[in-house]
Design an enzyme around this catalytic site. Structure first.
Site, PDB file in Angstrom:
ATOM      1  N   GLU A 118      -4.351  -0.260   0.397  1.00  0.00           N
ATOM      2  CA  GLU A 118      -3.834  -1.171  -0.631  1.00  0.00           C
ATOM      3  C   GLU A 118      -2.336  -1.012  -0.854  1.00  0.00           C
ATOM      4  O   GLU A 118      -1.615  -2.004  -0.957  1.00  0.00           O
ATOM      5  CB  GLU A 118      -4.569  -0.929  -1.952  1.00  0.00           C
ATOM      6  CG  GLU A 118      -6.014  -1.410  -1.981  1.00  0.00           C
ATOM      7  CD  GLU A 118      -6.120  -2.918  -2.160  1.00  0.00           C
ATOM      8  OE1 GLU A 118      -5.074  -3.573  -2.325  1.00  0.00           O
ATOM      9  OE2 GLU A 118      -7.248  -3.429  -2.134  1.00  0.00           O
ATOM     10  N   SER A 119      -1.857   0.221  -0.973  1.00  0.00           N
ATOM     11  CA  SER A 119      -0.469   0.421  -1.406  1.00  0.00           C
ATOM     12  C   SER A 119       0.308   1.424  -0.573  1.00  0.00           C
ATOM     13  O   SER A 119       1.510   1.601  -0.809  1.00  0.00           O
ATOM     14  CB  SER A 119      -0.447   0.894  -2.869  1.00  0.00           C
ATOM     15  OG  SER A 119      -0.980   2.213  -2.970  1.00  0.00           O
TER      16      SER A 119
END
Length: 242
Positions: A118-119
């Site tokens: 995700e990040s």
């Protein structure tokens, strides 16, 4: 010849044997139906089965994991695994992963896989849709899963601990409601409505399928390492007869 490796009687060998047997067992499963469930008990014994025997068993390998490679992914995550082992930003988040796992029952390895996808472990990451922080939490998700105290704090979604806890609560809820890890991850990515319209299964959305497969593959790789280090002994349980 020891080459300097410390010895602990048969414990180190049992750990490696547990991992090797688990990997070999998974490799022999039919590719179209490969599934593996497992847990490590308080005595350090790893238990594996081709079905979820009871609530202690968590998915180790999904039928969707590793069947289709994510486009452009040629190194099978080895560089990612190495980075996850040594990166200081990953080590800094480990206590929050353990805390969230204890509070929600979601494996720390699964949370780590999601954050990596995700990040990339950037706590200040913000997506074009406004999803924020390590687990890319939206304001609507925060309103649903954050505590009142968390919501009162300024910049709470960019606080690593708070972001991880909110994301773990969300994933635990999605997993309970959909009953399948792949469906829960699909709902995380594409929304609950998309999964419901697909009958509770993976929706036919290329981006979502690639996202879920990447998370599951990374989760499986992390679990191989984790189970190998935590287990002293392994037991294999046959599927119950119909």
């Amino acid at each position: 010849m020891s080459h300097g490796r410390p010895t602990y009687g048969g414990r180190w060998l049992r750990k490696r044997l547990a991992l090797s047997i688990a990997v070999a067992f998974a490799a022999k499963l039919s590719p179209a139906h490969a599934e593996l469930w497992g847990y490590v008990d308080a005595d350090g014994i790893a238990h594996f089965a081709p079905v979820q025997v009871d609530s202690r068993f968590q998915p180790v390998m999904s039928p969707l994991s590793g069947i289709r490679r994510v486009p452009g992914k040629t190194d099978h995550g080895q560089r990612m695994l190495t980075w996850l082992d040594i990166a200081p930003e990953v080590k800094a988040v480990q206590p929050y992963l353990r805390e969230a796992a204890a509070a929600t029952g979601i494996d720390a390895e699964l949370l780590k896989a999601i954050i990596a996808v995700e990040s990339g472990f950037k706590p200040d990451a913000v997506s074009p849709r406004g999803a924020t922080g390590l687990m890319q939490i939206t304001a609507a998700t925060a309103q649903r899963y954050a505590t009142p105290d968390e919501l009162r704090r300024a910049g709470y979604l960019q606080d690593p601990r708070t972001n991880v806890l909110i994301g773990a609560r969300m994933l635990a809820d999605l997993t309970r409601r959909f009953g399948r890890l792949d469906a829960a991850l699909a709902a995380w990515n594409a929304g609950e409505g998309a999964v419901r319209r697909a009958g509770g299964h993976m929706p036919d959305i290329d981006e979502t399928q690639a996202h879920v497969h990447l998370v599951l593959e990374l989760y499986w790789a992390l679990l191989q390492r984790s189970l190998g280090s935590r287990a002293r002994q392994l037991t294999m349980i046959a599927a119950p007869l119909e």
